[in-house]
Design a protein around this motif. Sequence first.
Motif, short mmCIF file in Angstrom:
data_model
loop_
_atom_site.label_atom_id
_atom_site.label_comp_id
_atom_site.label_asym_id
_atom_site.label_seq_id
_atom_site.Cartn_x
_atom_site.Cartn_y
_atom_site.Cartn_z
N ARG A 140 3.32 6.07 -2.97
CA ARG A 140 4.51 6.74 -3.47
C ARG A 140 4.44 6.92 -4.99
NH1 ARG A 140 8.85 3.39 0.01
NH2 ARG A 140 8.50 4.46 2.00
N LYS A 141 4.02 5.86 -5.68
CA LYS A 141 3.89 5.94 -7.14
C LYS A 141 2.81 6.96 -7.53
CE LYS A 141 5.37 1.30 -8.41
NZ LYS A 141 4.96 0.04 -9.02
N PHE A 142 1.73 6.95 -6.78
CA PHE A 142 0.63 7.86 -7.06
C PHE A 142 1.05 9.32 -6.89
CE2 PHE A 142 -3.25 10.18 -5.83
CZ PHE A 142 -4.01 9.94 -6.97
N ARG A 143 1.84 9.57 -5.88
CA ARG A 143 2.30 10.92 -5.60
C ARG A 143 3.29 11.41 -6.66
NH1 ARG A 143 5.92 12.98 -0.70
NH2 ARG A 143 7.30 11.61 -1.83
N LYS A 144 4.11 10.52 -7.20
CA LYS A 144 5.11 10.89 -8.20
C LYS A 144 4.52 10.96 -9.61
CE LYS A 144 9.13 9.12 -5.81
NZ LYS A 144 10.26 8.18 -5.84
N MET A 176 0.82 -1.19 0.00
CA MET A 176 0.00 0.00 0.00
C MET A 176 0.87 1.25 0.00
SD MET A 176 -3.06 0.98 0.06
CE MET A 176 -4.23 2.10 0.63
N LEU A 177 1.93 1.24 0.75
CA LEU A 177 2.83 2.39 0.81
C LEU A 177 3.50 2.62 -0.55
CD1 LEU A 177 3.91 4.50 2.72
CD2 LEU A 177 5.77 2.95 3.30
N THR A 178 3.83 1.55 -1.26
CA THR A 178 4.43 1.67 -2.58
C THR A 178 3.46 2.33 -3.56
OG1 THR A 178 5.61 -0.39 -2.12
CG2 THR A 178 5.62 0.39 -4.38
#
Length: 85
Positions: free
Chosen positions: A6-10, A1-3
């Motif tokens: 991070r991808k969503f934010r970038k 979920m954390l990954t």
Amino acid sequence: MLTFLRKFRKDDSGATAIEYGLIAALVSVAAITALGLMGTSLDNMFTAVSTELTNATNSASSGGTTGGTTGGDTGGTTGGTTGGS
């Protein structure tokens, strides 16, 4: 979920599409405004062109001068002499 977060934010591909949409909207508003301000002069210009074309068409079909009002003597005497006789 954390990954995923991070991808969503970038990921900024959606922001690029939104920027292009805003640019297209701005260009559309500018074009509509410019054409609205020039509406009367454009209408007058197209009316003048339409009148000249109508006069030239009527003159050519009735055997008058082929030069029209703007052509003057260029081709007008030939068309007038041959078509008018």
